[in-house]
Design a protein around this motif. Sequence first.
Motif, PDB file in Angstrom:
ATOM      1  N   ALA A 149      -6.818   0.835   3.504  1.00  0.00           N
ATOM      2  CA  ALA A 149      -5.896   0.566   2.389  1.00  0.00           C
ATOM      3  C   ALA A 149      -6.012  -0.366   1.490  1.00  0.00           C
ATOM      4  O   ALA A 149      -5.484  -0.491   0.344  1.00  0.00           O
ATOM      5  CB  ALA A 149      -4.557   0.087   3.204  1.00  0.00           C
ATOM      6  N   ASN A 150      -6.829  -1.378   1.558  1.00  0.00           N
ATOM      7  CA  ASN A 150      -7.252  -2.388   0.614  1.00  0.00           C
ATOM      8  C   ASN A 150      -7.701  -1.756  -0.678  1.00  0.00           C
ATOM      9  O   ASN A 150      -7.924  -2.399  -1.635  1.00  0.00           O
ATOM     10  CB  ASN A 150      -8.207  -3.417   1.014  1.00  0.00           C
ATOM     11  CG  ASN A 150      -9.563  -2.765   1.345  1.00  0.00           C
ATOM     12  OD1 ASN A 150      -9.593  -1.798   2.378  1.00  0.00           O
ATOM     13  ND2 ASN A 150     -10.804  -2.988   0.837  1.00  0.00           N
TER      14      ASN A 150
ATOM     15  N   TRP B  76       0.803  -1.099  -0.142  1.00  0.00           N
ATOM     16  CA  TRP B  76       0.010   0.056  -0.004  1.00  0.00           C
ATOM     17  C   TRP B  76       1.019   1.122  -0.210  1.00  0.00           C
ATOM     18  O   TRP B  76       1.916   1.206   0.678  1.00  0.00           O
ATOM     19  CB  TRP B  76      -0.921  -0.099   1.087  1.00  0.00           C
ATOM     20  CG  TRP B  76      -1.731  -1.262   1.359  1.00  0.00           C
ATOM     21  CD1 TRP B  76      -2.658  -1.724   0.457  1.00  0.00           C
ATOM     22  CD2 TRP B  76      -1.903  -2.099   2.534  1.00  0.00           C
ATOM     23  NE1 TRP B  76      -3.211  -2.809   0.782  1.00  0.00           N
ATOM     24  CE2 TRP B  76      -2.766  -3.104   2.242  1.00  0.00           C
ATOM     25  CE3 TRP B  76      -1.169  -2.335   3.577  1.00  0.00           C
ATOM     26  CZ2 TRP B  76      -3.030  -4.255   2.855  1.00  0.00           C
ATOM     27  CZ3 TRP B  76      -1.574  -3.274   4.515  1.00  0.00           C
ATOM     28  CH2 TRP B  76      -2.431  -4.280   4.000  1.00  0.00           C
ATOM     29  N   CYS B  77       0.452   2.203  -0.793  1.00  0.00           N
ATOM     30  CA  CYS B  77       1.116   3.425  -0.701  1.00  0.00           C
ATOM     31  C   CYS B  77       1.281   4.253   0.570  1.00  0.00           C
ATOM     32  O   CYS B  77       2.329   4.831   0.893  1.00  0.00           O
ATOM     33  CB  CYS B  77       0.730   4.411  -1.972  1.00  0.00           C
ATOM     34  SG  CYS B  77      -0.802   5.205  -1.730  1.00  0.00           S
ATOM     35  N   GLY B  78       0.250   4.269   1.031  1.00  0.00           N
ATOM     36  CA  GLY B  78       0.274   4.988   2.370  1.00  0.00           C
ATOM     37  C   GLY B  78      -0.087   6.391   2.481  1.00  0.00           C
ATOM     38  O   GLY B  78      -0.398   7.169   3.615  1.00  0.00           O
TER      39      GLY B  78
ATOM     40  N   GLY C 127      -7.203  -5.457   4.780  1.00  0.00           N
ATOM     41  CA  GLY C 127      -6.341  -4.311   5.401  1.00  0.00           C
ATOM     42  C   GLY C 127      -5.520  -4.915   6.472  1.00  0.00           C
ATOM     43  O   GLY C 127      -4.896  -5.812   6.274  1.00  0.00           O
TER      44      GLY C 127
ATOM     45  N   ARG D  96      -7.695   7.087   0.029  1.00  0.00           N
ATOM     46  CA  ARG D  96      -8.261   5.877   0.377  1.00  0.00           C
ATOM     47  C   ARG D  96      -7.426   5.278   1.544  1.00  0.00           C
ATOM     48  O   ARG D  96      -7.737   4.565   2.891  1.00  0.00           O
ATOM     49  CB  ARG D  96      -8.279   4.595  -0.585  1.00  0.00           C
ATOM     50  CG  ARG D  96      -9.139   5.231  -1.538  1.00  0.00           C
ATOM     51  CD  ARG D  96     -10.615   5.188  -1.297  1.00  0.00           C
ATOM     52  NE  ARG D  96     -11.213   6.333  -0.747  1.00  0.00           N
ATOM     53  CZ  ARG D  96     -11.228   7.593  -1.243  1.00  0.00           C
ATOM     54  NH1 ARG D  96     -11.191   7.528  -2.716  1.00  0.00           N
ATOM     55  NH2 ARG D  96     -11.669   8.790  -0.606  1.00  0.00           N
ATOM     56  N   CYS D  97      -5.907   5.199   1.527  1.00  0.00           N
ATOM     57  CA  CYS D  97      -5.091   4.777   2.713  1.00  0.00           C
ATOM     58  C   CYS D  97      -5.338   5.617   3.878  1.00  0.00           C
ATOM     59  O   CYS D  97      -5.269   5.555   4.973  1.00  0.00           O
ATOM     60  CB  CYS D  97      -3.556   4.960   2.031  1.00  0.00           C
ATOM     61  SG  CYS D  97      -3.018   3.654   1.112  1.00  0.00           S
TER      62      CYS D  97
ATOM     63  N   ILE E  42      -2.043   0.764  -5.165  1.00  0.00           N
ATOM     64  CA  ILE E  42      -1.630  -0.657  -4.802  1.00  0.00           C
ATOM     65  C   ILE E  42      -0.822  -1.590  -5.666  1.00  0.00           C
ATOM     66  O   ILE E  42      -1.042  -1.428  -6.883  1.00  0.00           O
ATOM     67  CB  ILE E  42      -2.777  -1.413  -4.244  1.00  0.00           C
ATOM     68  CG1 ILE E  42      -2.345  -2.487  -3.259  1.00  0.00           C
ATOM     69  CG2 ILE E  42      -3.373  -1.998  -5.363  1.00  0.00           C
ATOM     70  CD1 ILE E  42      -3.462  -3.250  -2.666  1.00  0.00           C
TER      71      ILE E  42
ATOM     72  N   CYS F 280      -6.365   0.980  -1.660  1.00  0.00           N
ATOM     73  CA  CYS F 280      -5.471   2.008  -2.280  1.00  0.00           C
ATOM     74  C   CYS F 280      -5.179   2.349  -3.771  1.00  0.00           C
ATOM     75  O   CYS F 280      -5.425   1.232  -4.328  1.00  0.00           O
ATOM     76  CB  CYS F 280      -3.965   1.444  -1.690  1.00  0.00           C
ATOM     77  SG  CYS F 280      -2.659   2.439  -2.425  1.00  0.00           S
TER      78      CYS F 280
ATOM     79  N   CYS G 113      -2.362   7.907  -0.156  1.00  0.00           N
ATOM     80  CA  CYS G 113      -3.395   8.241  -1.010  1.00  0.00           C
ATOM     81  C   CYS G 113      -4.675   8.567  -0.350  1.00  0.00           C
ATOM     82  O   CYS G 113      -4.747   8.449   1.059  1.00  0.00           O
ATOM     83  CB  CYS G 113      -3.857   7.330  -2.163  1.00  0.00           C
ATOM     84  SG  CYS G 113      -4.456   5.702  -1.469  1.00  0.00           S
TER      85      CYS G 113
END
Length: 349
Positions: free
Chosen positions: A107-108, A95-97, A298, A101-102, A113, A110, A99
């Motif tokens: 995170a799922n 996961w980018c961490g 996640g 969504r994160c 991703i 992302c 964005c």
Amino acid sequence: MIDSAIAATLFGPQDLRVIEHSLVPLAPGMVRVRFKAGGICGSDLHYFRHARTGDFVVTSPLILGHEISGEIVEIGGAVPGLGIGDHVAVNPSRWCGHCTRCAEGRANLCENIYFMGSASKTPHMQGGFASLFDATPAQCIKVPRHVAYQAAALAEPLAVSLHAVARAGEIRGRNIILFGAGPIGLLTMLAARFKGCGQIIVADIAEAPLAFAKKLGADRTIDLSGGDDRLQSLVVDKAIDIAFEISGTAAGLAAAIASVRRGGTVVQVGNLPGGQIPVPANAVMAKEIELKGTFRFGAEFNEAVDLIVGGNVDVLKLVTAEHTLSDAPAAFRLAADRARSVKVMLTTD
């Protein structure tokens, strides 16, 4: 220095070859893992049969595999908490961490991703059915040496099931039905039982998976191979609070919507065929059903590892056969035969 690895690589429908790949030098901050065990997933089988799963189409050679575990053999720099020789369950998600969504804690979903063994992006994201593969430190969750590599590899599908159960909302004491008695269906059953659900019903069109579900603790099984007449009593009893569609079929989704009570919840877990499919949307409206999607997982991956390590969920009950990585094509053919297998594992040569 090892400069190559063998990998189970898909070139087209039912064209899976175990071939040698060159290895590039390990990038700084990455971890190189020696493959020890991997489970063949339903999405792997979709790729194998059709060179696609849902809307994700294979357009170039793809190394399959995302249910994996192994041993760390090389580390690119200082990585606190990990060392050479560590046994790890590998989370296939990077996961980018950063964005949206994160940042929301999802995170799922992302937007950037990297998910191992997936054709959802081009170039494709290569998987872990390779004698050596690279991962980020965050993907590598240490497990004690007494935990079998096969069990550690099954943290991924258990995480999928835990996320599906979480998406269903309050499940304690609720009666559930699961459509599809494959590995994810069976693990969702075990996850729901662990979370305290009420009665569990499992429906499928194949006798062998239903027998396996009964063996694992289903309260009732329903064989739908002759039609859905046996579902009508559920509708009359108004007893089903939550339905999980795990078969990946339009018929399964329609049956889930039909069987759940008014005001109940349907969770779509299965990956339906690509394109448009018919859905009984009026029933969703008239029964005021909560229809929810669930995609991967996640934080549930770490929870799954903890449950396996603690002995709370015995994932090895699902394993019906093992093949070596070099024998991957035969393993996939066996995994595709539901009458002879539930979960087929690949292991080190």
